[in-house]
Motif scaffolding. Sequence first.
Motif, PDB file in Angstrom:
ATOM      1  N   ARG A   1       1.450  12.876 -14.197  1.00 48.22           N
ATOM      2  CA  ARG A   1       0.732  12.144 -15.247  1.00 48.22           C
ATOM      3  C   ARG A   1      -0.556  11.500 -14.761  1.00 48.22           C
ATOM      4  O   ARG A   1      -1.328  10.999 -15.571  1.00 48.22           O
ATOM      5  CB  ARG A   1       1.647  11.067 -15.837  1.00 48.22           C
ATOM      6  N   VAL A   2      -0.784  11.487 -13.442  1.00 51.07           N
ATOM      7  CA  VAL A   2      -1.946  10.805 -12.874  1.00 51.07           C
ATOM      8  C   VAL A   2      -2.931  11.839 -12.332  1.00 51.07           C
ATOM      9  O   VAL A   2      -2.592  12.635 -11.451  1.00 51.07           O
ATOM     10  CB  VAL A   2      -1.521   9.841 -11.756  1.00 51.07           C
ATOM     11  N   ALA A   3      -4.154  11.812 -12.859  1.00 56.06           N
ATOM     12  CA  ALA A   3      -5.192  12.726 -12.389  1.00 56.06           C
ATOM     13  C   ALA A   3      -5.883  12.201 -11.139  1.00 56.06           C
ATOM     14  O   ALA A   3      -6.321  12.977 -10.286  1.00 56.06           O
ATOM     15  CB  ALA A   3      -6.228  12.959 -13.488  1.00 56.06           C
ATOM     16  N   ARG A   4      -5.997  10.892 -11.014  1.00 57.01           N
ATOM     17  CA  ARG A   4      -6.709  10.306  -9.891  1.00 57.01           C
ATOM     18  C   ARG A   4      -6.226   8.889  -9.651  1.00 57.01           C
ATOM     19  O   ARG A   4      -5.860   8.186 -10.595  1.00 57.01           O
ATOM     20  CB  ARG A   4      -8.207  10.291 -10.150  1.00 57.01           C
ATOM     21  N   MET A   5      -6.221   8.491  -8.390  1.00 56.98           N
ATOM     22  CA  MET A   5      -5.869   7.117  -8.035  1.00 56.98           C
ATOM     23  C   MET A   5      -7.031   6.496  -7.269  1.00 56.98           C
ATOM     24  O   MET A   5      -7.594   7.102  -6.366  1.00 56.98           O
ATOM     25  CB  MET A   5      -4.603   7.083  -7.169  1.00 56.98           C
ATOM     26  N   VAL A   6      -7.400   5.277  -7.646  1.00 55.74           N
ATOM     27  CA  VAL A   6      -8.378   4.487  -6.908  1.00 55.74           C
ATOM     28  C   VAL A   6      -7.632   3.250  -6.427  1.00 55.74           C
ATOM     29  O   VAL A   6      -7.146   2.458  -7.237  1.00 55.74           O
ATOM     30  CB  VAL A   6      -9.572   4.091  -7.799  1.00 55.74           C
TER      31      VAL A   6
ATOM     32  N   TRP B   1       0.836  -1.197   0.000  1.00 55.93           N
ATOM     33  CA  TRP B   1       0.000   0.000   0.000  1.00 55.93           C
ATOM     34  C   TRP B   1       0.873   1.250   0.000  1.00 55.93           C
ATOM     35  O   TRP B   1       0.590   2.221  -0.694  1.00 55.93           O
ATOM     36  CB  TRP B   1      -0.953  -0.013   1.190  1.00 55.93           C
ATOM     37  N   ALA B   2       1.954   1.224   0.753  1.00 53.19           N
ATOM     38  CA  ALA B   2       2.877   2.365   0.749  1.00 53.19           C
ATOM     39  C   ALA B   2       3.471   2.585  -0.641  1.00 53.19           C
ATOM     40  O   ALA B   2       3.643   3.725  -1.090  1.00 53.19           O
ATOM     41  CB  ALA B   2       3.985   2.143   1.775  1.00 53.19           C
ATOM     42  N   LEU B   3       3.766   1.482  -1.350  1.00 48.31           N
ATOM     43  CA  LEU B   3       4.329   1.605  -2.692  1.00 48.31           C
ATOM     44  C   LEU B   3       3.374   2.302  -3.651  1.00 48.31           C
ATOM     45  O   LEU B   3       3.803   3.058  -4.526  1.00 48.31           O
ATOM     46  CB  LEU B   3       4.686   0.227  -3.242  1.00 48.31           C
ATOM     47  N   MET B   4       2.072   2.069  -3.505  1.00 47.40           N
ATOM     48  CA  MET B   4       1.107   2.705  -4.399  1.00 47.40           C
ATOM     49  C   MET B   4       1.241   4.231  -4.352  1.00 47.40           C
ATOM     50  O   MET B   4       1.180   4.905  -5.389  1.00 47.40           O
ATOM     51  CB  MET B   4      -0.317   2.298  -4.018  1.00 47.40           C
ATOM     52  N   TYR B   5       1.419   4.768  -3.159  1.00 46.68           N
ATOM     53  CA  TYR B   5       1.516   6.220  -3.005  1.00 46.68           C
ATOM     54  C   TYR B   5       2.897   6.731  -3.407  1.00 46.68           C
ATOM     55  O   TYR B   5       3.032   7.863  -3.877  1.00 46.68           O
ATOM     56  CB  TYR B   5       1.202   6.603  -1.564  1.00 46.68           C
ATOM     57  N   ALA B   6       3.910   5.911  -3.223  1.00 46.91           N
ATOM     58  CA  ALA B   6       5.261   6.334  -3.564  1.00 46.91           C
ATOM     59  C   ALA B   6       5.486   6.380  -5.070  1.00 46.91           C
ATOM     60  O   ALA B   6       6.229   7.238  -5.566  1.00 46.91           O
ATOM     61  CB  ALA B   6       6.280   5.384  -2.925  1.00 46.91           C
ATOM     62  N   LEU B   7       4.850   5.481  -5.816  1.00 42.92           N
ATOM     63  CA  LEU B   7       5.195   5.282  -7.219  1.00 42.92           C
ATOM     64  C   LEU B   7       4.304   6.021  -8.210  1.00 42.92           C
ATOM     65  O   LEU B   7       4.646   6.122  -9.383  1.00 42.92           O
ATOM     66  CB  LEU B   7       5.166   3.785  -7.550  1.00 42.92           C
ATOM     67  N   ARG B   8       3.168   6.527  -7.780  1.00 46.85           N
ATOM     68  CA  ARG B   8       2.294   7.213  -8.754  1.00 46.85           C
ATOM     69  C   ARG B   8       2.960   8.514  -9.205  1.00 46.85           C
ATOM     70  O   ARG B   8       3.460   9.294  -8.407  1.00 46.85           O
ATOM     71  CB  ARG B   8       0.918   7.497  -8.169  1.00 46.85           C
ATOM     72  N   ASN B   9       2.975   8.703 -10.498  1.00 45.88           N
ATOM     73  CA  ASN B   9       3.571   9.896 -11.101  1.00 45.88           C
ATOM     74  C   ASN B   9       2.510  11.004 -11.115  1.00 45.88           C
ATOM     75  O   ASN B   9       1.631  11.019 -11.970  1.00 45.88           O
ATOM     76  CB  ASN B   9       4.048   9.583 -12.523  1.00 45.88           C
ATOM     77  N   ARG B  10       2.572  11.910 -10.167  1.00 43.26           N
ATOM     78  CA  ARG B  10       1.519  12.908 -10.016  1.00 43.26           C
ATOM     79  C   ARG B  10       1.409  13.839 -11.217  1.00 43.26           C
ATOM     80  O   ARG B  10       0.341  14.397 -11.466  1.00 43.26           O
ATOM     81  CB  ARG B  10       1.747  13.717  -8.738  1.00 43.26           C
TER      82      ARG B  10
ATOM     83  N   SER C   1      -5.797   1.334  -9.505  1.00 42.23           N
ATOM     84  CA  SER C   1      -6.137   1.842 -10.836  1.00 42.23           C
ATOM     85  C   SER C   1      -5.795   3.320 -10.880  1.00 42.23           C
ATOM     86  O   SER C   1      -6.066   4.058  -9.924  1.00 42.23           O
ATOM     87  CB  SER C   1      -7.617   1.631 -11.138  1.00 42.23           C
ATOM     88  N   LEU C   2      -5.204   3.757 -11.979  1.00 46.77           N
ATOM     89  CA  LEU C   2      -4.783   5.140 -12.144  1.00 46.77           C
ATOM     90  C   LEU C   2      -5.498   5.766 -13.336  1.00 46.77           C
ATOM     91  O   LEU C   2      -5.680   5.126 -14.369  1.00 46.77           O
ATOM     92  CB  LEU C   2      -3.267   5.220 -12.368  1.00 46.77           C
ATOM     93  N   ALA C   3      -5.893   7.020 -13.185  1.00 43.11           N
ATOM     94  CA  ALA C   3      -6.509   7.779 -14.277  1.00 43.11           C
ATOM     95  C   ALA C   3      -5.467   8.739 -14.840  1.00 43.11           C
ATOM     96  O   ALA C   3      -4.979   9.622 -14.125  1.00 43.11           O
ATOM     97  CB  ALA C   3      -7.718   8.557 -13.773  1.00 43.11           C
ATOM     98  N   PRO C   4      -5.093   8.584 -16.095  1.00 44.12           N
ATOM     99  CA  PRO C   4      -4.044   9.449 -16.651  1.00 44.12           C
ATOM    100  C   PRO C   4      -4.553  10.857 -16.929  1.00 44.12           C
ATOM    101  O   PRO C   4      -5.740  11.067 -17.203  1.00 44.12           O
ATOM    102  CB  PRO C   4      -3.666   8.742 -17.959  1.00 44.12           C
ATOM    103  N   ARG C   5      -3.651  11.798 -16.820  1.00 46.39           N
ATOM    104  CA  ARG C   5      -3.938  13.145 -17.322  1.00 46.39           C
ATOM    105  C   ARG C   5      -3.727  13.109 -18.835  1.00 46.39           C
ATOM    106  O   ARG C   5      -2.674  12.710 -19.308  1.00 46.39           O
ATOM    107  CB  ARG C   5      -2.998  14.170 -16.701  1.00 46.39           C
TER     108      ARG C   5
ATOM    109  N   LEU D   1       2.357   4.748 -15.842  1.00 49.83           N
ATOM    110  CA  LEU D   1       2.050   5.939 -15.051  1.00 49.83           C
ATOM    111  C   LEU D   1       2.773   5.931 -13.703  1.00 49.83           C
ATOM    112  O   LEU D   1       2.555   6.822 -12.884  1.00 49.83           O
ATOM    113  CB  LEU D   1       0.543   6.040 -14.824  1.00 49.83           C
ATOM    114  N   LEU D   2       3.621   4.937 -13.500  1.00 44.69           N
ATOM    115  CA  LEU D   2       4.415   4.874 -12.283  1.00 44.69           C
ATOM    116  C   LEU D   2       5.779   5.508 -12.510  1.00 44.69           C
ATOM    117  O   LEU D   2       6.293   5.541 -13.628  1.00 44.69           O
ATOM    118  CB  LEU D   2       4.601   3.418 -11.838  1.00 44.69           C
ATOM    119  N   SER D   3       6.378   6.008 -11.442  1.00 49.24           N
ATOM    120  CA  SER D   3       7.717   6.590 -11.521  1.00 49.24           C
ATOM    121  C   SER D   3       8.421   6.348 -10.191  1.00 49.24           C
ATOM    122  O   SER D   3       7.778   6.046  -9.178  1.00 49.24           O
ATOM    123  CB  SER D   3       7.641   8.084 -11.830  1.00 49.24           C
ATOM    124  N   PRO D   4       9.750   6.474 -10.147  1.00 50.56           N
ATOM    125  CA  PRO D   4      10.467   6.238  -8.889  1.00 50.56           C
ATOM    126  C   PRO D   4       9.977   7.154  -7.771  1.00 50.56           C
ATOM    127  O   PRO D   4       9.547   8.277  -8.005  1.00 50.56           O
ATOM    128  CB  PRO D   4      11.921   6.532  -9.262  1.00 50.56           C
ATOM    129  N   GLY D   5      10.045   6.644  -6.554  1.00 51.87           N
ATOM    130  CA  GLY D   5       9.607   7.422  -5.401  1.00 51.87           C
ATOM    131  C   GLY D   5      10.318   6.964  -4.146  1.00 51.87           C
ATOM    132  O   GLY D   5      11.372   6.320  -4.210  1.00 51.87           O
TER     133      GLY D   5
END
Length: 231
Positions: free
Chosen positions: A102-107, A91-100, A127-131, A141-145
Amino acid sequence: MRPWMLEAPPAEPSDADLIAFGRALEARDPGLLPPGTTRWLFLDWLTAQGFLLHGSPQAGIQEFEVRQAVDLSSDGFSNRAGVYATPDGLWALMYALRNRSRVARMVNMALQIRKEGGWSTMRYFLSLAPRGPAVPDGRSLLSPGWVYVLPLQGFDPMPPYEWPGMGTVREPQWVSPDPVRPLFRVPVAPDDFPLPVRTHEAARVDARCAADPWGFPWLEEEAVTPPHRPC
């Protein structure tokens, strides 16, 4: 269980892993981990030692400030002002890796269900919603974090609660009402996340969420009813 409620892949740290984990913790230096170390296993091992985790794409955070949560969940706990953390590495990885950028929303979701004799294994969804235009693969849509390691003291766990159609559930979510200074941080990369990443259209899911706040994940035509974690 719904088919989109995923389990972590079966894996256990080896004796060599455990020795490396102990050295890295003692030195507060994840750079001591051997190349190829499964990062989410190291993160979960840290939580077994009594630490919590906070994933972020930002490097160099010296102190986590108390902030009002922006969460569409209907439970009161998820909307408290505070510093949020988790005892779950994935769960921590989900928040660390989302590329803000490029990502409009995370579910997303991490959830256990009470069963006869105890709790189920943790189940996940991301699930990620792309910008901009749709993408064929959510992993793009993931990136290093970074996953920050926090002390347990001062945090309160989210209590189990009843969910219609699901029974008693619990989420690995903790909150502190006070600022928290991290002990150290662990760099993570997209390849460290071992589960599929879905994609969705933000406006479509937002509309479905408004019409049915408990219809997580709002991606399928049929009704579904586990707790939602959109942000």
